[in-house]
Design an enzyme around this catalytic site. Structure first.
Site, short mmCIF file in Angstrom:
data_model
loop_
_atom_site.label_atom_id
_atom_site.label_comp_id
_atom_site.label_asym_id
_atom_site.label_seq_id
_atom_site.Cartn_x
_atom_site.Cartn_y
_atom_site.Cartn_z
CB THR A 8 8.10 -12.35 1.68
OG1 THR A 8 8.73 -11.39 0.82
CG2 THR A 8 8.50 -12.05 3.12
CB SER A 9 12.78 -14.04 -0.88
OG SER A 9 12.32 -13.27 -1.98
CG ASN A 10 11.22 -7.49 -0.41
OD1 ASN A 10 11.63 -6.82 0.54
ND2 ASN A 10 11.00 -6.96 -1.60
CE LYS A 13 7.13 -7.23 -1.81
NZ LYS A 13 6.42 -8.21 -2.64
CG ASP A 66 2.89 -9.98 -6.97
OD1 ASP A 66 4.12 -10.01 -6.82
OD2 ASP A 66 2.35 -10.04 -8.09
CG PHE A 144 12.32 -2.64 -0.53
CD1 PHE A 144 11.60 -2.31 0.59
CD2 PHE A 144 11.66 -3.29 -1.57
CE1 PHE A 144 10.25 -2.61 0.70
CE2 PHE A 144 10.30 -3.59 -1.48
CZ PHE A 144 9.60 -3.25 -0.34
CE LYS A 167 7.43 1.74 1.00
NZ LYS A 167 8.37 0.69 0.60
NE ARG A 173 4.66 -4.50 0.71
CZ ARG A 173 5.50 -3.73 0.01
NH1 ARG A 173 6.09 -2.69 0.58
NH2 ARG A 173 5.76 -3.98 -1.25
P1 IMP Z 1 7.30 -8.09 -5.91
O1 IMP Z 1 5.99 -7.83 -5.26
O2 IMP Z 1 8.26 -8.63 -4.92
O3 IMP Z 1 7.16 -8.90 -7.16
O4 IMP Z 1 7.88 -6.67 -6.30
C1 IMP Z 1 7.96 -6.18 -7.61
C2 IMP Z 1 9.06 -5.15 -7.68
O5 IMP Z 1 8.62 -3.98 -7.02
C3 IMP Z 1 10.37 -5.55 -7.02
O6 IMP Z 1 11.44 -5.06 -7.79
C4 IMP Z 1 10.32 -4.86 -5.67
O7 IMP Z 1 11.62 -4.50 -5.22
C5 IMP Z 1 9.52 -3.62 -6.01
N1 IMP Z 1 8.73 -3.19 -4.86
C6 IMP Z 1 7.81 -3.90 -4.18
N2 IMP Z 1 7.30 -3.16 -3.18
C7 IMP Z 1 7.93 -1.97 -3.24
C8 IMP Z 1 7.84 -0.80 -2.43
O8 IMP Z 1 7.10 -0.70 -1.45
N3 IMP Z 1 8.64 0.21 -2.77
C9 IMP Z 1 9.50 0.15 -3.85
N4 IMP Z 1 9.62 -0.92 -4.61
C10 IMP Z 1 8.84 -1.98 -4.30
#
Ligand code: IMP
Length: 186
Positions: A8-10, A13, A66, A144, A167, A173
């Site tokens: 992941t780059s996030n 998460k 995802d 985020f 959370k 998640r």
């Molecule tokens: P992805 O899973 O990284 O593709 O996330 C899709 C979008 O949903 C991105 O803009 C993330 O920032 C947002 N997102 C993913 N998980 C969460 C969360 O737990 N809370 C709020 N936004 C989320």
């Protein structure tokens, strides 16, 4: 101590997953190596394709995740396109789309799919959901993404007003993660 790679780059998460797994003696190591996220109708397809692509590049058991957010009043939009919508119109644009929409119709569901893969060829998916509503304005400074506008069912505050631990107890998640934990402890 057991180690699992999280592709992941996030960092948001990553922090949530480490917060839940480190007390269980599972070391979550971030691998920010990128993988193709196909334009598919379901999160499951995106995750499965990602695992197949990564399996030959990662010599260790790994996870990826995802997320999508599905808003009733917008007929499920942005759904699997949540990242694109966040980067383009952003939270302000989304709130604008919901101008004049009452609280009942602001119902939304977050869905999370964790994919587990390993070099031996296993693939497993773990799904979690969280129902709630889109607030009328952004609130809170933690978390985020959509956290400042998502209020989980039965709560008065957004995810962005909660600690990571809080959370995790109710989020999409966090729920998917509990299923992954059961699998890892089998
Ligand atoms: P992805 O899973 O990284 O593709 O996330 C899709 C979008 O949903 C991105 O803009 C993330 O920032 C947002 N997102 C993913 N998980 C969460 C969360 O737990 N809370 C709020 N936004 C989320």
């Amino acid at each position: 101590m057991r180690t699992i790679y999280f592709i992941t780059s996030n960092n948001g998460k990553l922090h949530e997953v480490q917060t839940r797994l480190s007390p269980l003696d599972i070391d979550v190591v971030q691998k920010n190596i990128g993988y193709p996220e196909i334009q598919a109708k379901s999160l499951e397809e995106v995750a499965t394709y990602g695992i197949e692509q990564l399996r030959y590049r990662v010599d260790h058991p790994f996870i990826l995740e995802d997320t999508g957010i599905f808003i009733d009043a917008l007929k499920g939009f942005p759904g699997v396109y949540a990242a694109y919508v966040y980067q383009t119109i952003g939270l302000d644009g989304l709130l604008h789309l919901l101008d004049g929409i009452s609280s009942e119709k602001r119902r939304a569901i977050f869905r999370s799919v964790f994919g587990y893969g390993d070099p031996e060829g296993s693939t497993h998916l773990f799904i979690g959901e969280c129902e709630g509503m889109i607030g009328f304005e952004k609130k809170g400074t933690k978390g985020f993404g959509y956290d400042p506008i998502f209020i989980p069912e039965g709560k008065k505050h957004t995810f962005a007003d909660m600690t990571t631990e809080e959370k995790n107890t109710q989020s999409h998640r966090g729920r998917a993660l509990e299923k992954l934990i059961s699998f890892l402890s089998e």
